[in-house]
Design an enzyme around this catalytic site. Sequence first.
Site, PDB file in Angstrom:
ATOM      1  N   ARG A  27       0.843  -1.215   0.000  1.00  0.00           N
ATOM      2  CA  ARG A  27       0.000   0.000   0.000  1.00  0.00           C
ATOM      3  C   ARG A  27       0.875   1.261   0.000  1.00  0.00           C
ATOM      4  NH1 ARG A  27      -1.485   3.098   4.380  1.00  0.00           N
ATOM      5  NH2 ARG A  27      -3.496   4.195   4.298  1.00  0.00           N
ATOM      6  N   ASP A 134      10.864 -14.488  10.652  1.00  0.00           N
ATOM      7  CA  ASP A 134      12.074 -15.004  11.316  1.00  0.00           C
ATOM      8  C   ASP A 134      13.016 -13.887  11.783  1.00  0.00           C
ATOM      9  OD1 ASP A 134      11.115 -17.481  10.812  1.00  0.00           O
ATOM     10  OD2 ASP A 134      12.536 -17.993   9.235  1.00  0.00           O
ATOM     11  N   ARG A 169       2.562 -29.323  34.776  1.00  0.00           N
ATOM     12  CA  ARG A 169       3.220 -30.093  33.710  1.00  0.00           C
ATOM     13  C   ARG A 169       4.265 -29.261  32.980  1.00  0.00           C
ATOM     14  NH1 ARG A 169      -2.063 -31.954  30.722  1.00  0.00           N
ATOM     15  NH2 ARG A 169      -2.211 -34.131  31.365  1.00  0.00           N
ATOM     16  N   MET A 176       8.453 -20.847  15.341  1.00  0.00           N
ATOM     17  CA  MET A 176       9.142 -20.880  14.042  1.00  0.00           C
ATOM     18  C   MET A 176      10.549 -20.288  14.141  1.00  0.00           C
ATOM     19  SD  MET A 176       6.553 -20.297  10.900  1.00  0.00           S
ATOM     20  CE  MET A 176       5.692 -21.708  10.201  1.00  0.00           C
ATOM     21  N   GLY A 177      11.290 -20.500  13.091  1.00  0.00           N
ATOM     22  CA  GLY A 177      12.683 -20.052  13.026  1.00  0.00           C
ATOM     23  C   GLY A 177      13.508 -21.229  12.541  1.00  0.00           C
ATOM     24  N   GLY A 192       8.157 -15.426  29.837  1.00  0.00           N
ATOM     25  CA  GLY A 192       8.645 -15.950  31.120  1.00  0.00           C
ATOM     26  C   GLY A 192       9.051 -17.412  31.045  1.00  0.00           C
TER      27      GLY A 192
HETATM   28  O1  F6P Z   1      10.812 -18.315   6.540  1.00  0.00           O
HETATM   29  C1  F6P Z   1       9.825 -18.140   7.501  1.00  0.00           C
HETATM   30  C2  F6P Z   1       9.321 -19.431   8.035  1.00  0.00           C
HETATM   31  O2  F6P Z   1       8.286 -19.026   8.842  1.00  0.00           O
HETATM   32  C3  F6P Z   1      10.261 -20.347   8.792  1.00  0.00           C
HETATM   33  O3  F6P Z   1      10.484 -20.063  10.123  1.00  0.00           O
HETATM   34  C4  F6P Z   1       9.622 -21.687   8.600  1.00  0.00           C
HETATM   35  O4  F6P Z   1      10.521 -22.737   8.730  1.00  0.00           O
HETATM   36  C5  F6P Z   1       9.151 -21.586   7.204  1.00  0.00           C
HETATM   37  O5  F6P Z   1       8.817 -20.240   6.999  1.00  0.00           O
HETATM   38  C6  F6P Z   1       8.026 -22.508   6.844  1.00  0.00           C
HETATM   39  O6  F6P Z   1       7.462 -22.081   5.662  1.00  0.00           O
HETATM   40  P1  F6P Z   1       6.630 -22.944   4.631  1.00  0.00           P
HETATM   41  O7  F6P Z   1       5.910 -23.977   5.414  1.00  0.00           O
HETATM   42  O8  F6P Z   1       5.746 -21.953   4.003  1.00  0.00           O
HETATM   43  O9  F6P Z   1       7.600 -23.514   3.667  1.00  0.00           O
END
Ligand code: F6P
Length: 328
Positions: A27, A134, A169, A176-177, A192
């Site tokens: 945008r 990421d 538990r 993700m990452g 935390g």
């Molecule tokens: O690159 C960003 C990301 O979110 C990563 O952390 C993750 O491994 C990946 O995309 C997964 O992406 P997709 O399932 O779309 O291939």
Amino acid sequence: MAKKNSIKRIAVLTSGGDAPGMNACIRAIVRRGAACKCGIVGVRRGYAGLLERDTVILDPRTVANIIQRGGTFLETARCEEMKTAEGIKKAIWNLHQENIEGLITIGGDGTFRGAMALVDASDIQLIGIPGTIDNDIYGTDYAIGFDTAINTALNAIDKIRDTAGSLQRPFFIEVMGKDRGFIALDVGIAGGADSILIPETKTKIEELCSNMERNFRKGKRSCIVVVAEGDEAGGVFAIAQQVWERLKRDYRVCVLGHIQRGGSPTARDRILASKLGAAAVDALIEGKSGYMIGELNGEIALTPLKETCERKKELDNNLLQLMAVLAT
Ligand code: F6P
């Protein structure tokens, strides 16, 4: 010093994993472009759409009512063909056919590699904008989408904490990452967590177990372990299993997954996206090319695309140390 030029037609595409805020960025590009009398063309489905000449004219009205939407309305793709010389040739040909003089690519490292190949092989002016949850791109403190993703993950962890405490538990939560631990570190501190396991530090299962036992002995009622998807110890299920073999404590695993990529962008992501989108248009008008536009210490910063691909963004070591203190 780059000189002002007369660029008249700019294309924009989003590529790789989508990130909340990409729409706000498109945008801003379209509206800044209109203010500067530049025509803006949207390329659908990233580089895949570029190779098929799947384009659409964007004017200020076509980007109305998208600032608050997650995903990318131009859609995106992961495109193997752009990794080949043939693919690059076809992309350049199509850009020329469309009379595109400048291209803005929004995405992560894969997107920038494709962008660099285009810059090296053509006269197309190109500016990259970091958009990946990421946040692992060198040359910017934050990439578009990161703030929304960590808040989404945090929201989930707050909820998990309720049930974790009720049943005393341990919970192993994967965020993700795929290569880096930026999401895990921020979410772990803000949520935390008792432990944060990331690819940048070696995961020691014995140490993790003794920390968990010590904390339960001290009277903690729950235990939250945040694990980055790319942690080198083999993934959240393998880690949880190894802990169970030693402690024999009932546990649960929760993989937050793609929930982190969706949702309405936070104010911070919308503002960052708006600033970077407008700045990318300005950079092209000033004749700049081959750079990524990011933000460092609150200031717009240009970094050569080559550097963003070759250099590694550092994790904040202070946060890592703080984590160790606060999790006691
Ligand atoms: O690159 C960003 C990301 O979110 C990563 O952390 C993750 O491994 C990946 O995309 C997964 O992406 P997709 O399932 O779309 O291939």
